[in-house]
Scaffold this motif. Structure first.
Motif, short mmCIF file in Angstrom:
data_model
loop_
_atom_site.label_atom_id
_atom_site.label_comp_id
_atom_site.label_asym_id
_atom_site.label_seq_id
_atom_site.Cartn_x
_atom_site.Cartn_y
_atom_site.Cartn_z
N LEU A 68 13.80 -17.37 -18.81
CA LEU A 68 13.99 -16.36 -19.90
C LEU A 68 12.92 -16.12 -20.80
O LEU A 68 12.63 -15.03 -21.19
CB LEU A 68 15.23 -16.90 -20.72
CG LEU A 68 16.61 -17.04 -19.97
CD1 LEU A 68 17.91 -17.27 -20.83
CD2 LEU A 68 17.06 -15.73 -19.16
N VAL A 102 16.87 -10.59 -27.08
CA VAL A 102 16.63 -12.00 -26.65
C VAL A 102 17.29 -12.92 -27.63
O VAL A 102 17.00 -12.70 -28.78
CB VAL A 102 15.05 -12.43 -26.66
CG1 VAL A 102 15.07 -13.67 -26.07
CG2 VAL A 102 14.32 -11.52 -25.71
N LEU A 180 18.76 -11.12 -22.83
CA LEU A 180 18.62 -12.19 -22.40
C LEU A 180 19.31 -13.31 -23.34
O LEU A 180 19.30 -13.07 -24.37
CB LEU A 180 17.35 -12.58 -22.12
CG LEU A 180 16.18 -11.55 -21.34
CD1 LEU A 180 14.96 -12.15 -21.88
CD2 LEU A 180 16.79 -11.65 -20.04
#
Ligand SMILES: Nc1ncnc2c1ncn2[C@@H]1O[C@H](COP(=O)(O)OP(=O)(O)OP(=O)(O)O)[C@@H](O)[C@H]1O
Ligand SMILES: [Mg+2]
Length: 355
Positions: A68, A102, A180
């Motif tokens: 990630l 994220v 993510l």
């Protein structure tokens, strides 16, 4: 392509230096340091298509967060190519940042001492979100994640669950096509977990947001994703649908939970349960209060169970598919049975010279 993630033959090696003890050790380290190489990722290729929700599973240290971080542009891979939204995370990092959200447990978008709403406004400026779009989006996340009572509190006063909801809102303000998530529900109570899952489903349906979610919470994965990617020791060991995962790795065929009326009924059924186990190759898994769970290795007729167990003591009978927990344990177990190849990411001892 907009909304996609593409990892092609990605490897990530970390070089970790040993530190020798004492003064003599410090002196020796100056000249000759010992280190080992950890192959956190070993030639992995994964493509996530626009609008997909993919669960990313793997035991501790298998390489999920590293993957990630590479997609997010936080880490540079040792080898291979990566793209998100068709953009290279480094060469086009500014545009990349505007198109990705994220969420890492240990990394915060929010300022500790500021009220939540101030951090949101700050992010609005960073991402140059037009006022009307920002207001619309804010309303949406505040309502879905029930943030209204939290907006004017400083982040340091929030509980973990409250903060996580705010963090999630923060990464979604600019409506990124790719999201993510690294362990988004870790440590949260079931109510908050469900709220977050429902919200993620909602934005995926509404905006076709692509979501790659690493989690140890298999209920998260089951509740969210249609496809799972499993990584172990830096290598992808499974990539496919949840059904395929079950089909390929189920350690048993079905689970049957028998709910009895009272303890006496369970006691009465002991003998029959044993007969059931022998005739259907069933394994008794657990007894929990007034329920007995058995797993069956092969196909069966429900009639054969009803004929075996005395029905007057039985309150209910539920047939369940194999639990995702059991399937994932089986996949890890089978991996462990495969002997490690020399290129496995254990430890490769080498020496380097600093002089
Ligand atoms: N900065 C680093 N320096 C050295 N080794 C690292 C670094 N970051 C990760 N590693 C190593 O890389 C491997 C993969 O780590 P990673 O954090 O990606 O695992 P993970 O699958 O996210 O695990 P977890 O489920 O525990 O979060 C581990 O062996 C870890 O020790
Ligand atoms: Mg991790």
């Amino acid at each position: 392509m907009y909304g996609s993630i593409r990892l092609s033959k990605i490897s990530k090696h970390f070089k970790t230096f040993f530190r020798r003890q004492g003064l003599a050790g410090v002196f020796l380290d100056l000249f000759r340091r010992e280190y080992h190489i950890v192959k956190a990722l070993d030639n992995i290729s994964v493509t996530v298509n626009p609008g997909e929700i993919v669960g990313y599973l793997g035991p501790n240290g298998s390489g999920k967060s590293t993957t990630l971080k590479i997609i997010a542009g936080i880490l540079l891979p040792t080898k291979g190519q990566v793209e998100a939204n068709g953009l290279n995370p480094w060469a086009q990092h500014q545009e990349h940042n505007h198109h990705i959200g994220v969420l890492f447990g240990h990394r915060s978008q929010l300022s500790w001492n500021l009220p939540v709403i101030e951090s949101f406004r700050f992010l609005k400026e960073i991402y140059s979100i037009p006022e009307r779009q920002y207001q619309g989006r804010l309303e949406e996340v505040v309502e879905a994640l029930e943030l209204e009572p939290l907006l004017h509190l400083p982040v340091r006063e929030l509980s973990l669950g409250q903060r996580t909801r705010c963090e999630l809102a923060a990464v979604l303000l600019h409506n990124p096509p790719v999201l993510l998530l690294d362990e988004p529900t870790i440590g949260l109570d079931i109510e908050v977990k469900l709220k977050i899952r429902a919200f993620l489903k909602e934005i995926n349906a509404k905006y076709r947001t692509t979501i790659l979610v690493a989690s140890h919470d298999l209920q998260d994965v089951e509740g969210l994703a249609d496809r799972v990617v499993v990584i172990d020791k830096g290598r992808i060991i499974f990539d496919g649908s949840l059904e395929k995962l079950r089909l390929d790795y189920s350690p048993y065929f079905k689970r049957i939970v028998l709910h009895f009326k009272d303890e006496e009924a369970i006691f009465q059924a002991q003998h029959q349960l044993r007969r059931l186990e022998i005739s259907l190759q069933a394994t008794r898994q657990s007894i929990d209060g007034l329920s007995v769970t058995v797993t069956l290795k092969q196909e069966f007729k429900i009639q054969s169970i009803l004929e075996t167990i005395p029905q007057e003591g039985l309150k209910d009978l539920v047939v369940e598919d194999p639990r995702i927990e059991d399937v994932v344990l089986e996949i890890y177990r089978r991996q462990d049975e495969i002997p490690l190849l020399p290129s496995d990411p254990v430890v490769k001892l080498e020496r380097s010279s600093n002089v």
